[in-house]
Scaffold this active site. Structure first.
Site: not given
Length: 314
Positions: A81-82, A129-130, A147, A153, A241
């Site tokens: 995804k990155d 997106r989230r 971040r 986190r 992104c």
């Protein structure tokens, strides 16, 4: 080749991924010396600014690619995804590995689901997106940027900075962190569509036939089908992104079920589509779905989303 060098970031999750690939390559090629070259990426160093404002997810891959181009490493292990759509000359995305759980997950010390969160609860995520999908479900919630690596986190959650945070299920499971919080609740793909390539690893290589052959043992056909659809969808939409895009393809027998959405960060305007195709049609379906979105105004919506993200969200 007697020695293969893997480039990776130094975060715990990136190291887990690199060591996982190292073990698989050693098992497949017992005579090959497989070593890890770890480094800190710019994306890991700048933790007080959202990725969209400092260059996007490519910041997690640039140093690794520089290492490969300089002859210091042969391959790089990335969370797919990155991985950006374009690669420097001389490098290529060679293999997609077996996919794990692609769902997002809600982590909280007090609440077991999105529905349980109280009015105006603070939810941590820097993913547009989230953010979009959470606010679509619960527009009353307060979204706060988040971040740092996975452990950082979770520490911020436990310190009371957030009522809940949203992370990828696969990363939590790979690091065995499910028990670090009271509630770890995967969110169904129907409720929150994952990111392109989420839970799969992409192996980028110096483009040579020898490396291609060595790495080929890692390829997973199902993950390749699913993520090819997802990456083509994002490529055609030209979505980075900094815009809210969700796309998930899931194999079901000889078919692939696909659902996708794009929209604004506040969740108030969204384009959503789903379709089913034959598994052997996978090379064209991502592009076809993206063109359907474009006909419905996705390009204009994403431009608006990017402007809102840069001027209002961050």
């Amino acid at each position: 080749m007697d020695r293969l060098i893997i480039a990776t970031r130094e975060s715990k999750l990136a190291m887990w991924q690199a060591e996982h690939i190292q073990a698989r390559l050693k098992e497949a090629h017992p005579k090959l010396d497989v070593v890890i070259n770890s480094m800190t990426s710019k994306g890991d160093q700048i933790l007080d600014t959202p990725l969209a404002k400092i260059g996007g997810k490519g910041l997690f891959t640039k140093e690794l690619e520089t290492s490969m181009l300089a002859g210091e490493s042969h391959i790089a292990v990335h969370s797919l995804k990155d991985v950006p759509m374009e690669f420097p000359e001389g490098l290529k995305l060679s293999v997609i590995t077996k996919r794990h759980d692609p769902r997002d997950a809600l982590l909280s010390q007090k609440y077991s689901s999105i529905e349980e969160l109280p009015q105006k609860a603070v939810v941590g995520t820097t993913s547009l997106r989230r953010r979009m999908q959470i606010l679509k479900i619960r527009p009353d919630l307060t979204i706060k940027n988040l971040r740092g690596n996975v452990n950082t986190r979770i520490r911020k959650l436990k310190d009371g900075e957030y009522d809940a945070i949203i992370l990828a299920s696969s990363g939590i499971k790979r690091l065995g962190l499910q028990e670090e919080v009271k509630y770890f609740t995967p969110i169904s793909e129907e409720l929150m569509i994952p990111a392109m390539g989420q839970a799969a690893l992409g192996i980028e290589i110096v483009d040579t036939p020898e490396l291609e052959k060595i790495i080929s043992v890692l390829k997973d056909e199902d993950a390749t089908v699913e993520t090819t659809i997802e990456r083509e969808f994002v490529r055609v939409l030209e979505g980075g992104c900094q815009v809210p895009i969700g796309i998930n393809a899931k194999i079901d027998g000889d078919s692939v079920n696909i659902q996708a959405l794009v929209g604004l960060p506040d969740g108030e305007e969204i384009i959503y589509e789903k379709l089913t195709c034959k598994k052997d049609e996978y090379t064209t379906k991502g592009e076809e779905l993206a063109k359907l979105f474009i006909e419905r105004g996705a390009k204009e919506l994403l431009e608006k989303a990017e402007h809102i993200a840069m001027t209002e969200v961050f």
